[in-house]
Motif scaffolding. Structure first.
Motif, short mmCIF file in Angstrom:
data_model
loop_
_atom_site.label_atom_id
_atom_site.label_comp_id
_atom_site.label_asym_id
_atom_site.label_seq_id
_atom_site.Cartn_x
_atom_site.Cartn_y
_atom_site.Cartn_z
N ALA A 1 0.90 -1.24 0.10
CA ALA A 1 -0.10 -0.01 -0.06
C ALA A 1 0.85 1.26 0.04
N ALA A 2 1.75 1.19 0.87
CA ALA A 2 2.53 2.53 0.94
C ALA A 2 3.48 2.51 -0.46
N LEU A 3 3.99 1.43 -1.01
CA LEU A 3 4.70 1.58 -2.37
C LEU A 3 3.89 2.24 -3.42
N CYS B 1 9.54 -2.15 5.64
CA CYS B 1 9.68 -0.79 5.80
C CYS B 1 11.02 -0.43 5.49
N GLU B 2 12.38 -1.29 5.78
CA GLU B 2 13.41 -0.73 5.43
C GLU B 2 13.57 -0.88 3.84
N ILE B 3 12.95 -2.08 2.91
CA ILE B 3 13.09 -1.56 1.70
C ILE B 3 12.56 -0.67 0.94
N LEU B 4 11.11 -0.18 1.52
CA LEU B 4 10.56 0.92 1.00
C LEU B 4 11.69 2.26 1.49
N ASP C 1 11.14 9.02 1.16
CA ASP C 1 9.89 9.92 1.48
C ASP C 1 8.63 9.10 1.64
N ARG C 2 8.42 7.90 0.70
CA ARG C 2 6.99 7.44 1.01
C ARG C 2 7.03 6.59 2.52
N ALA C 3 8.56 6.28 2.89
CA ALA C 3 8.40 5.44 4.11
C ALA C 3 8.04 6.45 5.17
N ALA C 4 8.78 7.66 5.06
CA ALA C 4 8.48 8.77 6.12
C ALA C 4 7.00 9.17 6.34
N ASP C 5 6.71 9.64 4.83
CA ASP C 5 5.38 10.39 4.78
C ASP C 5 3.96 9.28 5.20
N TYR D 1 7.91 5.99 9.06
CA TYR D 1 9.28 5.43 9.24
C TYR D 1 10.25 6.26 8.61
N ALA D 2 10.96 7.19 9.21
CA ALA D 2 11.81 7.78 8.45
C ALA D 2 13.14 7.63 8.79
N LYS D 3 13.58 6.88 10.22
CA LYS D 3 14.88 6.62 10.31
C LYS D 3 14.86 4.99 10.56
N GLU D 4 15.99 4.39 10.16
CA GLU D 4 16.24 3.12 10.07
C GLU D 4 16.18 2.79 11.84
#
Length: 864
Positions: A170-172, A610-613, A619-623, A627-630
């Motif tokens: 969904a996030a991708l 989350c890490e692959i994204l 930007d998609r992981a964060a927004d 999930y902005a930081k590993e």
């Protein structure tokens, strides 16, 4: 695999016979497990320094309530962890598959590090790599594919873990997160949707009131999952409830005081029609209930079964979309409409008072423009179809004696019987219709949503942070929203009512139709034991640019992967969730507290996503996910993900306290004490009496108006007469040709436990053959036979067990038990190759509209 193939020294855990078999004893004997004895055992262990940690078994989809007993102060090992049923749990029970979870957790073959393919696809040759290398390379490939062909070129599939996959899909921005229920419960989902509508079609949403039933009819339902159902039903059986299994093979649930009725594969519909035939002729049907609370009196056009609306024949009606009945009192047509709120949500019924619907009306009605329609009631359609199926006619098709069919019909209707609505239900390619009839059969007794009847279960009301998508809208765990450039998932473009048909992507992989699919992620699914027609799937897998598999053990699907990512399992998760297949609304805690064994670098699947994204589209992981930081370490991940879970849980508790002072505190205390809590009590007599179902009429439907209106020209009618399966050639009777049917037991049939040591001894990897067939062909128990698919030409070999637990003319194979073709197995586990995988021989036939695949097939046998 080039590494991780050597068996390490592992001491196996010790479990008691009671713990190992758990509620399987309730299934076989029909008597309640002595839970007081188990409670005493838990108390004794606690006094000896063990702590009880609640968990929810995820070896199958049952989510039965367990306890992970752990010796305080000791590291997690097979000797310091005991798995047993949670004795107070509403879905209590631990079958041998759940008891084997410790073996799976500490398995010598457990995947330990990320791996990258170094040989040809299918060879199973890999090298171990670091997490950074695996995630970086996967992310780069995903990004390149998306930039070339769009996000929809990435597809994902799983059986139980689609919710995990949506954190990435969904996030991708891909719509192609396609579950894999097409060879499992798709048919029963569609059958319920035809009768009760969306919102009431998922497994466990409508089901028998197992604790109070007086007569339970299980057609193709074995009751080996969820095991909690068996323990609940055991109480009813102690009170005299009768249980009848109708199946080509005798399931273990039929031992003891239950009955088994063998039936020819694919003929369930003829059997059910015959039951209704007898009930109508002998006036055993609850006509008053059908007339008032179902669509049975609603008028439909003859032949097409298209529902008649008020706009066609009631010019004075204010709602032209309302359906129509003939009122016996006034002799006039009356509209039967629905009340909707400002959002268009159905909230109730808009029906004239004092209407007495005519169940049997047939005739001609005239519309406002003078046009005439030949009409009849939905009940008349059903009754006419059933009238063809006398017990004698059904006997010729099903193989069940006519007098036995008539007896079952009388017992079912006079005792207020309930027909179970299916599990692992996709079988013969005519299953949608069969499961529609199984659900509809419960309407003819008039016991819908009443104690002891077929009821709507109560949800627990808990929502946890998740990622999801609907149409072109995505939604994140904190309420984030975004646009997805593509609409429907590919399976729904081909099968509009699909609940997960992964084979729909094969043409997209092989021939770019209707668009290319280049990458696939598989999460925790033993695809070669799930997808019908193994050769067809293998061809598609070889053609992929990227195949990523997340799993805990080296299943056959891994041999085709480009990257393998070692994952966690339910003993290592921390989550709150609803209790499945329970009458009341309950919430349970799954927190056994285990960590991956020493040397195993398994990471949570959602962390992997989350890490692959983040590496592909930070930007998609964060927004979209926040999930902005590993989260570099497991501890950092738990702080972020489990912290989000606990925050949502605290919010839920606060909301309960706000609505009823002290209620949230009660729930929190009971969860802490027992591992579960009842949050809502089942209220009977609600649907459809006070609240509507999700059907076009708002009532349960014996003729599906959804299908009659939308799909009658696409291969799925409102009501279908019995038809022989089209999925495979009918074998010649009394020859060397057989139906090959598959199913499960509660001892070994699981993709998770297929490699575990107990399965070597508990598992049955033989083919069952009836004595009359064995004598004709000169075959004895232990003989090796060659099996050849009549339609596919695929060959396999298996040993035979001669037993009267299978119907003559049929062979039975346990699913998820044998025929494992994974490469590079160490000699100690060569036994998993024994036997066959029934999916090898299946044609891959999919029913229209729903897309469920047929598991069964026809084969020819030869003694070797």
């Amino acid at each position: 695999m080039t590494k991780n193939t050597k068996e390490s020294a592992t001491v196996l855990p010790k479990l008691s016979r009671r713990t190992f078999l758990g509620a399987a004893g309730a299934t076989v004997a029909g008597a309640a497990v002595p839970w007081s004895t188990l409670e005493a055992e838990v108390a004794q262990l606690k006094s000896e320094g063990w702590e009880a940690r609640p968990c929810a078994c995820n070896v199958c989809g049952g989510y039965c309530g367990l306890l992970a007993m752990h010796k305080k102060g000791e590291p997690f090992t097979p000797q310091t962890v005991k798995i047993m049923p949670n004795p107070s749990h509403p879905q209590r029970g631990c079958c041998a598959r759940g008891a084997s979870a410790v073996w799976a957790w500490a398995h010598p073959l457990r995947l330990k590090k990320p791996m990258k393919r170094v040989g040809a696809k299918g060879e199973g040759k890999f090298e171990e790599i670091s997490w950074d290398q695996a995630l970086d390379e996967i992310a780069a490939k995903v990004k390149a594919i998306c930039e070339k062909d769009g996000e929809r070129a990435v597809a994902m599939t799983s059986h139980n873990f689609s919710s995990m996959q949506k954190w990435f899909g969904a996030a991708l921005g891909t719509p192609n997160v396609i579950g894999h229920s097409s060879t499992c419960n798709s048919a029963s989902v569609m059958g319920r949707r035809m009768v009760f509508g969306k919102g009431f079609d998922s497994a466990g949403k409508v089901e028998p009131d197992y604790e109070r039933v007086k007569y339970l009819l299980c057609i193709g339902r074995t009751l080996n999952c969820a095991m909690g159902v068996s323990s609940v039903l055991a109480r009813a059986r102690q009170q005299g409830a009768r249980v009848l299994f109708v199946d080509p093979r005798m399931p273990e649930g039929a031992f003891g005081d239950a009955e088994w009725l063998p039936i020819k594969p694919g003929t369930d519909s003829a059997f059910i029609y015959a039951l209704v035939n007898v009930a109508i002729r002998e006036n055993l049907v609850d006509r008053a209930f059908l007339a008032k609370w179902t669509n049975a009196p609603y008028l439909v056009e003859k032949d097409s079964m298209k529902p008649v609306t008020a706009a066609e024949c009631c010019p004075s009606a204010t709602d032209g979309t309302a359906f129509v009945v003939m009122d016996k009192t006034s002799g006039e047509l009356r509209p039967m409409g629905l009340v909707k709120d400002e959002k268009g949500t159905v909230t109730g019924f808009a029906q004239p008072e004092g209407v007495d619907p005519d169940l049997d009306f047939t005739g001609t009605v005239t519309g406002p423009n003078g046009a005439t329609l030949e009409v009849e009631t939905a009940y008349a359609v059903f009754a006419r179809t059933a009238s063809k199926w006398t017990p004698e006619e059904a006997s010729a098709v099903t193989g069940i004696p006519a007098e036995r069919i008539a007896t079952v019909a009388r017992e079912f209707f006079t005792l207020g019987g309930v027909c179970d609505d299916g599990w692992y239900s996709s079988r013969n390619g005519n299953d949608n219709e069969a499961y529609q009839l199984m659900s509809a059969l419960n309407l003819f007794t008039g016991s819908l949503d009443q104690k002891g009847g077929f009821v709507v279960t109560q949800g627990g009301g808990l929502k946890m942070p998740s990622a999801s998508s609907s149409g072109t809208k995505g939604k994140g765990p904190a309420g984030q929203t975004w646009e997805i450039p593509f609409g429907k998932a590919l399976d729904k473009e081909i099968y509009p009512e699909s609940s997960g048909t992964f084979s729909a992507v094969f043409e997209a992989i092989l021939h770019e139709k209707p668009y290319p699919v280049r990458a696939v992620f598989v999460t925790g699914s033993t695809m070669f034991h799930r997808e019908a027609n193994s050769n067809r799937m293998a061809e598609a897998l070889r053609a992929l640019e990227l195949l990523v598999v997340q799993d805990i053990l080296p299943h056959e699907i891994i041999d085709y992967a480009d990257y393998v990512l070692p994952s966690t399992m339910f003993l290592e998760w921390h989550e709150y969730a609803g209790v499945k297949w329970a009458l009341d609304g309950n919430i349970q805690l799954n927190s056994a507290g285990l960590t991956p064994p020493e040397g195993c670098e398994a990471r949570h699947e959602i962390w992997q996503f989350c890490e692959i994204l983040r590496r592909a589209y930070p930007d998609r992981a964060a927004d979209r996910l926040g999930y902005a930081k590993e989260c570099r370490t497991t501890e950092e991940w738990k702080a972020w993900f489990d912290g989000m879970t606990e925050k949502a849980w605290a919010k839920f508790i606060a909301s309960k306290n706000e609505s009823k002072p002290g209620e949230g505190d009660r729930i929190a205390a009971e969860i802490a004490e027992k591992g579960w809590c009842r949050t809502a009590e089942k209220k009977f007599g609600v649907y459809p009496y006070k609240k509507p179902f999700g059907t076009p009429t708002g009532k349960p439907e014996i003729v599906s108006f959804l299908c009659a209106s939308k799909y009658r020209d696409k291969g799925l009618k409102g009501l279908t007469d019995f038809e022989y399966p089209k999925a495979y050639t009918q074998p010649k009777p009394r020859s060397d040709e057989f139906f090959l049917v598959s199913g499960k037991d509660s001892a070994s049939c699981s993709g998770v436990t297929i490699f575990t040591w107990p399965t070597k001894f508990l598992g049955d990897r033989t083919l069952w053959m009836h004595p009359v067939d064995a004598e004709r062909l000169g075959i004895s128990t232990g003989d090796m036979i060659e099996v050849t698919g009549i339609d596919t030409g695929v060959k396999g070999e298996a040993r035979v067990t001669v037993t009267n637990r299978v119907m003559p003319g049929s062979l039975f194979s346990h699913g998820f038990s044998g025929g494992v073709r994974t490469k590079n197995l160490p000699p100690e586990y060569a036994w998993v190759r024994e036997g066959i995988n029934s999916h090898w021989f299946a044609t891959g036939f999919a029913q229209p509209v729903c897309g469920n695949l047929a598991n069964n097939s026809s084969v020819r046998v030869k003694r070797l």
